[in-house]
Design an enzyme around this catalytic site. Structure first.
Site, PDB file in Angstrom:
ATOM      1  N   ASP A  25      -1.416  -3.477   5.460  1.00 51.74           N
ATOM      2  CA  ASP A  25      -1.476  -2.100   6.139  1.00 51.74           C
ATOM      3  C   ASP A  25       0.102  -1.584   6.467  1.00 51.74           C
ATOM      4  O   ASP A  25       0.905  -2.313   6.810  1.00 51.74           O
ATOM      5  CB  ASP A  25      -2.251  -2.263   7.153  1.00 51.74           C
ATOM      6  CG  ASP A  25      -2.692  -0.850   7.929  1.00 51.74           C
ATOM      7  OD1 ASP A  25      -2.587   0.404   6.947  1.00 51.74           O
ATOM      8  OD2 ASP A  25      -3.255  -0.860   8.769  1.00 51.74           O
ATOM      9  N   HIS A  42       2.962   3.569  -1.063  1.00 56.40           N
ATOM     10  CA  HIS A  42       2.112   2.740  -1.704  1.00 56.40           C
ATOM     11  C   HIS A  42       2.931   1.839  -3.020  1.00 56.40           C
ATOM     12  O   HIS A  42       2.394   0.871  -3.406  1.00 56.40           O
ATOM     13  CB  HIS A  42       0.876   3.666  -2.324  1.00 56.40           C
ATOM     14  CG  HIS A  42      -0.019   4.037  -1.391  1.00 56.40           C
ATOM     15  ND1 HIS A  42      -0.389   3.202  -0.393  1.00 56.40           N
ATOM     16  CD2 HIS A  42      -0.608   5.348  -0.919  1.00 56.40           C
ATOM     17  CE1 HIS A  42      -1.090   3.945   0.443  1.00 56.40           C
ATOM     18  NE2 HIS A  42      -1.290   4.881   0.254  1.00 56.40           N
ATOM     19  N   LEU A 136      -1.354 -20.895  -8.627  1.00 50.19           N
ATOM     20  CA  LEU A 136      -2.007 -19.753  -7.410  1.00 50.19           C
ATOM     21  C   LEU A 136      -3.205 -18.922  -8.083  1.00 50.19           C
ATOM     22  O   LEU A 136      -3.154 -18.303  -8.978  1.00 50.19           O
ATOM     23  CB  LEU A 136      -0.896 -18.969  -6.766  1.00 50.19           C
ATOM     24  CG  LEU A 136      -1.147 -17.925  -5.841  1.00 50.19           C
ATOM     25  CD1 LEU A 136      -1.466 -18.436  -4.548  1.00 50.19           C
ATOM     26  CD2 LEU A 136       0.046 -16.911  -5.644  1.00 50.19           C
TER      27      LEU A 136
HETATM   28  C1  IPE Z   1      -7.510  -1.339   5.499  1.00 55.21           C
HETATM   29  O1  IPE Z   1      -6.404  -0.779   5.969  1.00 55.21           O
HETATM   30  C2  IPE Z   1      -7.761  -1.559   4.071  1.00 55.21           C
HETATM   31  C3  IPE Z   1      -6.768  -1.805   3.319  1.00 55.21           C
HETATM   32  C4  IPE Z   1      -5.413  -2.397   3.752  1.00 55.21           C
HETATM   33  C5  IPE Z   1      -6.683  -1.755   1.941  1.00 55.21           C
HETATM   34  P1  IPE Z   1      -6.676   0.794   6.598  1.00 55.21           P
HETATM   35  O2  IPE Z   1      -5.480   1.507   6.933  1.00 55.21           O
HETATM   36  O3  IPE Z   1      -7.426   1.577   5.849  1.00 55.21           O
HETATM   37  O4  IPE Z   1      -7.524   0.588   7.877  1.00 55.21           O
HETATM   38  P2  IPE Z   1      -8.181   1.189   9.015  1.00 55.21           P
HETATM   39  O5  IPE Z   1      -9.094   2.190   8.387  1.00 55.21           O
HETATM   40  O6  IPE Z   1      -6.987   1.997   9.632  1.00 55.21           O
HETATM   41  O7  IPE Z   1      -8.672   0.123   9.894  1.00 55.21           O
HETATM   42  C1  IPE Z   2      -2.476   0.373   3.407  1.00 55.25           C
HETATM   43  O1  IPE Z   2      -1.437   1.130   4.034  1.00 55.25           O
HETATM   44  C2  IPE Z   2      -2.755   0.692   1.997  1.00 55.25           C
HETATM   45  C3  IPE Z   2      -3.978   0.931   1.746  1.00 55.25           C
HETATM   46  C4  IPE Z   2      -5.149   1.142   2.557  1.00 55.25           C
HETATM   47  C5  IPE Z   2      -4.494   1.488   0.325  1.00 55.25           C
HETATM   48  P1  IPE Z   2      -2.182   2.455   4.521  1.00 55.25           P
HETATM   49  O2  IPE Z   2      -2.063   3.495   3.522  1.00 55.25           O
HETATM   50  O3  IPE Z   2      -3.340   2.275   5.487  1.00 55.25           O
HETATM   51  O4  IPE Z   2      -0.769   2.798   5.589  1.00 55.25           O
HETATM   52  P2  IPE Z   2      -1.007   3.617   6.979  1.00 55.25           P
HETATM   53  O5  IPE Z   2      -1.856   2.774   7.901  1.00 55.25           O
HETATM   54  O6  IPE Z   2      -1.545   5.092   6.826  1.00 55.25           O
HETATM   55  O7  IPE Z   2       0.675   3.561   7.501  1.00 55.25           O
HETATM   56 MG    MG Z   3      -3.487   1.980   7.472  1.00 57.91          MG
END
Ligand code: IPE
Ligand code: IPE
Ligand code: MG
Length: 259
Positions: A25, A42, A136
């Site tokens: 995240d 990303h 792995l």
């Molecule tokens: C959780 O991340 C899912 C992934 C990392 C793929 P999100 O950023 O979508 O989670 P919430 O919704 O903020 O909890």
């Molecule tokens: C996690 O990073 C990646 C996915 C959920 C695909 P986020 O896109 O949720 O990044 P933040 O939380 O907005 O910083």
């Molecule tokens: Mg996020």
């Protein structure tokens, strides 16, 4: 092979976690902080995945599980969702041959039926190509949700019982666990979430029952091998008890050692 619950056997204190599961995240915030579009985060995030796979293989971790796209992430703006899908396709195109050369087994779990046919085909081909690799095991959770997993397990189990003509009977933990989408792996020893949030967000609900949790404010694109080592050190300093007392655990570990 189906694993029995990892909560039955206590791993030695100081051991390398056999299975690490990560919620990757903070990609969006990593980019926003740099005045870049979220997509840049990303793209960097995919690079961090590559680094993590390499680092885990080097450290002798057996299973690395990465949450790449949750069943709730469809709620994001359409352009972000389609960009994430495109990144997934490119990553598969670029990385699968390298993974195969490095003896890595790739698995993708989640409700894959919602992905377009081309992506689904690529996933199946990548899994088949790497299926017999002994190094792995990397699992990508895509359109995955912990609740979806438990429900799909229950539904498949019931269907199999119906086909086998079995009379209605209660379901045991072991029977259900065998139908979960990651039945091929032991439960995670170490759960990591980057990006500062302290929640599970519908990740592996069943399998995280007794995992050690590690939260860090570091955004996923910055989570490197050194950050991984810090999380592993934190894990290694913990005493896993699975309901027992500390004295029992110490005794069990010392008898294990004297064997
Ligand atoms: C959780 O991340 C899912 C992934 C990392 C793929 P999100 O950023 O979508 O989670 P919430 O919704 O903020 O909890
Ligand atoms: C996690 O990073 C990646 C996915 C959920 C695909 P986020 O896109 O949720 O990044 P933040 O939380 O907005 O910083
Ligand atoms: Mg996020």
């Amino acid at each position: 092979m189906t694993h029995t619950s990892s909560t039955k056997e206590i791993p030695a204190v100081g051991a390398i976690p056999k299975h690490i599961a990560i919620i990757m995240d903070g990609n969006g915030r990593w980019a926003t902080k740099r005045f870049l579009p979220r997509v840049a985060g990303h793209v960097k995030g995919v690079e961090a995945v590559r680094g993590m796979v390499e680092a885990c293989a080097k450290r002798g971790v057996s299973y690395l599980t990465l949450f790449a796209f949750s069943s709730e992430n469809w709620r994001r703006p359409a352009e972000e969702v389609s960009l994430l899908m495109r990144l997934f396709v490119t990553a598969l195109e670029k990385e699968v041959a390298k993974m195969h050369a490095n003896n890595i087994r790739l698995k993708v779990v989640g409700d894959l039926t919602r992905f377009d046919a081309h992506l689904q085909k690529m996933i199946i081909a990548a899994e088949e190509k790497t299926a017999n690799n002994q190094g792995l095991t990397v699992t990508i959770c895509a359109n995955y949700g912990g609740r979806w997993d438990i429900i799909q397990a229950m539904n498949r189990l019931q269907k199999d019982r119906l086909i086998a003509g079995q009379a209605e009977q209660e379901v045991t933990e072991e029977q259900l666990a065998a139908y979960l989408s990651m039945a091929y792996a032991p439960e995670p020893d170490l759960f990591i979430r980057t990006g500062g949030e302290t929640r599970i967000s519908n990740f592996l609900l069943w399998q995280l029952a007794y995992s050690e949790f590690y939260f860090t404010d570091t955004f996923w694109p910055d989570f490197d091998a050194e950050a991984l080592d810090i999380s592993i050190q934190s894990y290694q300093n913990r005493e896993r008890r699975f309901g027992r007392t500390s004295a029992q655990v110490t005794e069990q570990t010392s008898t294990q050692e004297s064997k």
